[in-house]
Design a protein around this motif. Structure first.
Motif, PDB file in Angstrom:
ATOM      1  N   ARG A 166     -14.817 -11.755 -44.334  1.00  0.00           N
ATOM      2  CA  ARG A 166     -14.366 -11.076 -45.560  1.00  0.00           C
ATOM      3  C   ARG A 166     -14.401 -12.027 -46.748  1.00  0.00           C
ATOM      4  O   ARG A 166     -14.833 -11.664 -47.840  1.00  0.00           O
ATOM      5  CB  ARG A 166     -12.950 -10.503 -45.374  1.00  0.00           C
ATOM      6  CG  ARG A 166     -12.862  -9.365 -44.398  1.00  0.00           C
ATOM      7  CD  ARG A 166     -11.527  -8.642 -44.457  1.00  0.00           C
ATOM      8  NE  ARG A 166     -10.372  -9.499 -44.250  1.00  0.00           N
ATOM      9  CZ  ARG A 166      -9.837  -9.761 -43.061  1.00  0.00           C
ATOM     10  NH1 ARG A 166     -10.381  -9.268 -41.954  1.00  0.00           N
ATOM     11  NH2 ARG A 166      -8.766 -10.526 -42.968  1.00  0.00           N
ATOM     12  N   ASN A 167     -13.937 -13.263 -46.523  1.00  0.00           N
ATOM     13  CA  ASN A 167     -13.958 -14.257 -47.599  1.00  0.00           C
ATOM     14  C   ASN A 167     -15.380 -14.568 -48.032  1.00  0.00           C
ATOM     15  O   ASN A 167     -15.668 -14.687 -49.226  1.00  0.00           O
ATOM     16  CB  ASN A 167     -13.245 -15.543 -47.152  1.00  0.00           C
ATOM     17  CG  ASN A 167     -11.751 -15.367 -47.022  1.00  0.00           C
ATOM     18  OD1 ASN A 167     -11.167 -14.470 -47.615  1.00  0.00           O
ATOM     19  ND2 ASN A 167     -11.127 -16.213 -46.228  1.00  0.00           N
ATOM     20  N   ALA A 168     -16.281 -14.699 -47.060  1.00  0.00           N
ATOM     21  CA  ALA A 168     -17.684 -15.001 -47.381  1.00  0.00           C
ATOM     22  C   ALA A 168     -18.298 -13.875 -48.208  1.00  0.00           C
ATOM     23  O   ALA A 168     -18.998 -14.130 -49.197  1.00  0.00           O
ATOM     24  CB  ALA A 168     -18.482 -15.214 -46.094  1.00  0.00           C
ATOM     25  N   VAL A 169     -18.034 -12.636 -47.829  1.00  0.00           N
ATOM     26  CA  VAL A 169     -18.579 -11.494 -48.578  1.00  0.00           C
ATOM     27  C   VAL A 169     -18.041 -11.500 -50.001  1.00  0.00           C
ATOM     28  O   VAL A 169     -18.791 -11.302 -50.967  1.00  0.00           O
ATOM     29  CB  VAL A 169     -18.246 -10.153 -47.875  1.00  0.00           C
ATOM     30  CG1 VAL A 169     -18.628  -8.971 -48.757  1.00  0.00           C
ATOM     31  CG2 VAL A 169     -18.960 -10.052 -46.531  1.00  0.00           C
ATOM     32  N   SER A 170     -16.740 -11.747 -50.155  1.00  0.00           N
ATOM     33  CA  SER A 170     -16.144 -11.727 -51.495  1.00  0.00           C
ATOM     34  C   SER A 170     -16.699 -12.839 -52.382  1.00  0.00           C
ATOM     35  O   SER A 170     -16.699 -12.725 -53.602  1.00  0.00           O
ATOM     36  CB  SER A 170     -14.618 -11.819 -51.405  1.00  0.00           C
ATOM     37  OG  SER A 170     -14.222 -13.115 -51.006  1.00  0.00           O
ATOM     38  N   GLN A 171     -17.201 -13.912 -51.748  1.00  0.00           N
ATOM     39  CA  GLN A 171     -17.795 -15.027 -52.498  1.00  0.00           C
ATOM     40  C   GLN A 171     -19.310 -14.875 -52.654  1.00  0.00           C
ATOM     41  O   GLN A 171     -19.968 -15.756 -53.198  1.00  0.00           O
ATOM     42  CB  GLN A 171     -17.510 -16.347 -51.772  1.00  0.00           C
ATOM     43  CG  GLN A 171     -16.036 -16.678 -51.615  1.00  0.00           C
ATOM     44  CD  GLN A 171     -15.347 -16.904 -52.943  1.00  0.00           C
ATOM     45  OE1 GLN A 171     -15.877 -17.569 -53.823  1.00  0.00           O
ATOM     46  NE2 GLN A 171     -14.163 -16.343 -53.096  1.00  0.00           N
ATOM     47  N   TYR A 193     -15.403  -5.274 -48.860  1.00  0.00           N
ATOM     48  CA  TYR A 193     -14.852  -6.638 -48.952  1.00  0.00           C
ATOM     49  C   TYR A 193     -15.235  -7.379 -50.227  1.00  0.00           C
ATOM     50  O   TYR A 193     -15.090  -8.596 -50.297  1.00  0.00           O
ATOM     51  CB  TYR A 193     -15.248  -7.480 -47.729  1.00  0.00           C
ATOM     52  CG  TYR A 193     -14.983  -6.800 -46.410  1.00  0.00           C
ATOM     53  CD1 TYR A 193     -13.681  -6.453 -46.033  1.00  0.00           C
ATOM     54  CD2 TYR A 193     -16.011  -6.496 -45.535  1.00  0.00           C
ATOM     55  CE1 TYR A 193     -13.439  -5.829 -44.826  1.00  0.00           C
ATOM     56  CE2 TYR A 193     -15.785  -5.872 -44.319  1.00  0.00           C
ATOM     57  CZ  TYR A 193     -14.493  -5.531 -43.984  1.00  0.00           C
ATOM     58  OH  TYR A 193     -14.245  -4.911 -42.785  1.00  0.00           O
ATOM     59  N   VAL A 194     -15.751  -6.695 -51.235  1.00  0.00           N
ATOM     60  CA  VAL A 194     -16.131  -7.389 -52.477  1.00  0.00           C
ATOM     61  C   VAL A 194     -14.960  -7.403 -53.458  1.00  0.00           C
ATOM     62  O   VAL A 194     -14.036  -6.666 -53.356  1.00  0.00           O
ATOM     63  CB  VAL A 194     -17.366  -6.751 -53.135  1.00  0.00           C
ATOM     64  CG1 VAL A 194     -18.583  -6.994 -52.246  1.00  0.00           C
ATOM     65  CG2 VAL A 194     -17.150  -5.295 -53.418  1.00  0.00           C
TER      66      VAL A 194
END
Length: 194
Positions: A166-171, A193-194
């Motif tokens: 989730r963190n990777a997608v948001s970044q 997850y953005v």
């Protein structure tokens, strides 16, 4: 019949989940494996959970012949594993049930709602997630007699978590090494997850 029950948030499902499922299908000679995404987990806040329909859809994209069950979305309130297992026991009265739990949950299992009854409804199985965790889990099990029947195994794990994804997608980072391609495409298409 030997039935594996694999519950979790699957927010999103990732390669680590799928590897764990395959490990147990093979090592326990399971006839069926049922994935059960949790609707309203009692042990963690559900605020960061995406809609259940998305989590169910992503599972269906990558579990092959295994089943995805929405049983926990049919009830109001918290999604207690005990209640889910009671319902599954009624549906499969003569079958052997195996409840697959994550290593992180194993250490808190005695805090689960009616955990002793869970142990009477199904054989609980778990696997070490990190290299040195296996010995820690065996030591913890030895210190907690109520967990004597929990099966702890060790196998090569894929070191990934849903929160990491989730963190990777948001970044805006690449997640292709962590999730099946169809799940990656689904996340992008639905802008999750953005």
């Amino acid at each position: 019949m030997r039935i594996g029950i694999f519950g979790g948030a699957f927010n999103p499902v990732h390669n680590g989940h799928l590897a764990l499922a395959k490990h147990y299908k093979d090592s326990l000679s399971l006839d069926r494996l049922i994935y059960i995404p949790t609707a309203n987990p009692p042990h963690k806040p559900s605020g960061n959970l995406i809609d259940g329909e998305h989590r169910i859809n992503m599972l269906k994209l990558c579990v092959g012949d295994d089943e995805v069950c929405d049983i926990e979305f049919r009830h109001d309130g918290k999604s207690y594993t005990y209640l889910t297992l009671q319902e599954l026991r009624r549906a499969y009265p003569n079958d052997k049930l195996y409840l697959i739990i994550g290593a992180d949950q194993f250490f808190y299992f005695e805090n689960w709602y009616k955990y002793e009854e869970i142990l009477s409804l199904a054989t609980v199985v778990t696997a070490a997630r990190e290299g040195n965790q296996y010995s820690q889990m065996l030591e913890f099990k030895a210190q907690h007699p109520s967990l004597k029947d929990v099966v702890v195994s060790e196998f090569e794990v894929i070191d990934v978590s849903s929160s990491q994804i989730r963190n990777a997608v948001s970044q805006g980072e690449d997640i292709s090494q962590y999730v099946p391609k169809r799940v990656e495409e689904y996340i992008k298409e639905h802008r999750l997850y953005v």
